[in-house]
Scaffold this motif. Structure first.
Motif, PDB file in Angstrom:
ATOM      1  N   ALA A  81      23.097   2.872   5.286  1.00 16.86           N
ATOM      2  CA  ALA A  81      22.692   3.376   6.604  1.00 16.86           C
ATOM      3  C   ALA A  81      21.436   4.240   6.477  1.00 16.86           C
ATOM      4  CB  ALA A  81      23.828   4.183   7.231  1.00 16.86           C
ATOM      5  N   LEU A  82      21.402   5.081   5.466  1.00 19.53           N
ATOM      6  CA  LEU A  82      20.239   5.930   5.248  1.00 19.53           C
ATOM      7  C   LEU A  82      19.003   5.099   4.920  1.00 19.53           C
ATOM      8  CD1 LEU A  82      19.183   8.813   5.073  1.00 19.53           C
ATOM      9  CD2 LEU A  82      19.808   8.806   2.665  1.00 19.53           C
ATOM     10  N   LEU A  83      19.187   4.067   4.143  1.00 12.38           N
ATOM     11  CA  LEU A  83      18.090   3.169   3.804  1.00 12.38           C
ATOM     12  C   LEU A  83      17.534   2.504   5.063  1.00 12.38           C
ATOM     13  CD1 LEU A  83      16.432   1.831   1.538  1.00 12.38           C
ATOM     14  CD2 LEU A  83      18.167   0.058   1.462  1.00 12.38           C
ATOM     15  N   ILE A 113       0.845  -1.198   0.000  1.00 12.54           N
ATOM     16  CA  ILE A 113       0.000   0.000   0.000  1.00 12.54           C
ATOM     17  C   ILE A 113       0.879   1.245   0.000  1.00 12.54           C
ATOM     18  CG2 ILE A 113      -1.665   1.349   1.365  1.00 12.54           C
ATOM     19  CD1 ILE A 113      -2.848  -1.360   2.277  1.00 12.54           C
ATOM     20  N   GLY A 114       1.915   1.244   0.816  1.00 15.30           N
ATOM     21  CA  GLY A 114       2.832   2.386   0.879  1.00 15.30           C
ATOM     22  C   GLY A 114       3.519   2.651  -0.447  1.00 15.30           C
ATOM     23  N   ILE A 115       3.911   1.590  -1.130  1.00 14.97           N
ATOM     24  CA  ILE A 115       4.537   1.748  -2.445  1.00 14.97           C
ATOM     25  C   ILE A 115       3.546   2.397  -3.415  1.00 14.97           C
ATOM     26  CG2 ILE A 115       5.452   0.483  -4.443  1.00 14.97           C
ATOM     27  CD1 ILE A 115       6.610  -1.549  -2.337  1.00 14.97           C
ATOM     28  N   CYS A 116       2.301   1.948  -3.390  1.00 15.29           N
ATOM     29  CA  CYS A 116       1.272   2.516  -4.266  1.00 15.29           C
ATOM     30  C   CYS A 116       1.009   3.984  -3.928  1.00 15.29           C
ATOM     31  CB  CYS A 116      -0.016   1.715  -4.168  1.00 15.29           C
ATOM     32  SG  CYS A 116       0.121   0.069  -4.880  1.00 15.29           S
ATOM     33  N   VAL A 117       0.963   4.308  -2.648  1.00 16.03           N
ATOM     34  CA  VAL A 117       0.738   5.698  -2.243  1.00 16.03           C
ATOM     35  C   VAL A 117       1.892   6.573  -2.727  1.00 16.03           C
ATOM     36  CG1 VAL A 117       0.536   7.259  -0.248  1.00 16.03           C
ATOM     37  CG2 VAL A 117      -0.728   5.108  -0.275  1.00 16.03           C
ATOM     38  N   GLN A 118       3.117   6.064  -2.648  1.00 15.40           N
ATOM     39  CA  GLN A 118       4.273   6.824  -3.140  1.00 15.40           C
ATOM     40  C   GLN A 118       4.156   7.066  -4.645  1.00 15.40           C
ATOM     41  OE1 GLN A 118       6.951   9.138  -3.231  1.00 15.40           O
ATOM     42  NE2 GLN A 118       7.481   8.060  -1.352  1.00 15.40           N
ATOM     43  N   PHE A 170       6.166   3.292   1.723  1.00 16.43           N
ATOM     44  CA  PHE A 170       6.240   4.637   1.151  1.00 16.43           C
ATOM     45  C   PHE A 170       7.688   5.118   1.081  1.00 16.43           C
ATOM     46  CE2 PHE A 170       6.060   9.269   1.413  1.00 16.43           C
ATOM     47  CZ  PHE A 170       5.063   9.588   0.503  1.00 16.43           C
ATOM     48  N   ASN A 171       8.402   4.999   2.199  1.00 17.60           N
ATOM     49  CA  ASN A 171       9.792   5.469   2.236  1.00 17.60           C
ATOM     50  C   ASN A 171      10.718   4.611   1.377  1.00 17.60           C
ATOM     51  OD1 ASN A 171       8.803   7.359   4.019  1.00 17.60           O
ATOM     52  ND2 ASN A 171      10.379   7.014   5.555  1.00 17.60           N
ATOM     53  N   LEU A 172      10.529   3.293   1.411  1.00 19.54           N
ATOM     54  CA  LEU A 172      11.392   2.423   0.592  1.00 19.54           C
ATOM     55  C   LEU A 172      11.179   2.689  -0.894  1.00 19.54           C
ATOM     56  CD1 LEU A 172      11.317  -0.965   2.532  1.00 19.54           C
ATOM     57  CD2 LEU A 172      13.158   0.735   2.450  1.00 19.54           C
ATOM     58  N   ALA A 173       9.956   2.982  -1.297  1.00 20.66           N
ATOM     59  CA  ALA A 173       9.702   3.318  -2.707  1.00 20.66           C
ATOM     60  C   ALA A 173      10.424   4.612  -3.076  1.00 20.66           C
ATOM     61  CB  ALA A 173       8.203   3.448  -2.960  1.00 20.66           C
ATOM     62  N   ALA A 174      10.439   5.566  -2.169  1.00 18.09           N
ATOM     63  CA  ALA A 174      11.165   6.822  -2.425  1.00 18.09           C
ATOM     64  C   ALA A 174      12.660   6.556  -2.563  1.00 18.09           C
ATOM     65  CB  ALA A 174      10.902   7.830  -1.292  1.00 18.09           C
ATOM     66  N   PHE A 175      13.202   5.719  -1.684  1.00 18.33           N
ATOM     67  CA  PHE A 175      14.630   5.387  -1.782  1.00 18.33           C
ATOM     68  C   PHE A 175      14.921   4.595  -3.043  1.00 18.33           C
ATOM     69  CE2 PHE A 175      14.679   6.132   2.893  1.00 18.33           C
ATOM     70  CZ  PHE A 175      15.627   7.150   2.863  1.00 18.33           C
ATOM     71  N   GLY A 176      14.005   3.717  -3.432  1.00 21.66           N
ATOM     72  CA  GLY A 176      14.164   2.984  -4.679  1.00 21.66           C
ATOM     73  C   GLY A 176      14.249   3.931  -5.863  1.00 21.66           C
TER      74      GLY A 176
END
Length: 161
Positions: free
Chosen positions: A65-67, A20-25, A150-156
């Protein structure tokens, strides 16, 4: 842990929440692209923080580390604070608008602490989604999973730049 609204099988919240977070991103990125077409002086880079703008210059160890911190630790901490403590605390205000007030209040503070005027609305909407999930399920684990996704999709996306 029930005081922080971690109830039931918390792993289910992560498994359901991350996609869901990936989709929201992805929707947020699409919205930024639409805004870019409408608002002449807007660019998606304005919605990025310093870390996102400088990401490509970081060493591999700094990126890892940031990830870990931004992709997992940060979302867990933020959700425990904003949905586990603040949302629950604001819900204690009884009355007809208690849950709505709690959702809007926790989402607005969540958006404000990200200190990014260009992305405020996106963070506000994300905060409302996360608050709604927490209210609906009675557990913060779904919000944690969604925030991680959501955050992992942004980092991706940053890694693909």
């Amino acid at each position: 842990m029930s005081a922080l609204r971690i109830r039931g099988p918390w792993t289910k919240g992560l498994v359901v929440g991350i996609p869901i977070g990936i989709c929201v991103q992805l929707v947020a990125v699409a919205a930024f692209l639409v805004v870019q077409r409408v608002v002449s002086d807007f660019s998606p880079e304005k919605a990025m923080g310093v870390i996102e703008r400088e990401f490509q210059t970081f060493s591999l160890s700094a990126k890892v580390a940031l990830l870990a911190v931004g992709g997992v630790v940060g979302p867990v901490a933020e959700e425990l604070l904003f949905r586990g403590v603040l949302l629950y605390g604001l819900q204690l205000i009884k009355g007809r608008w208690g849950k709505a007030f709690a959702a809007i209040g926790s989402a607005a503070l969540f958006a404000a602490v990200h200190l990014n005027a260009w992305a405020f609305v996106a963070f506000l909407v994300l905060g409302l989604i996360l608050a709604g999930m927490t209210i609906k399920t009675g557990s913060v684990s779904y919000a944690i999973g969604t925030h991680i996704g959501f955050n992992l999709a942004a980092f991706g996306a940053l890694l693909l730049r």
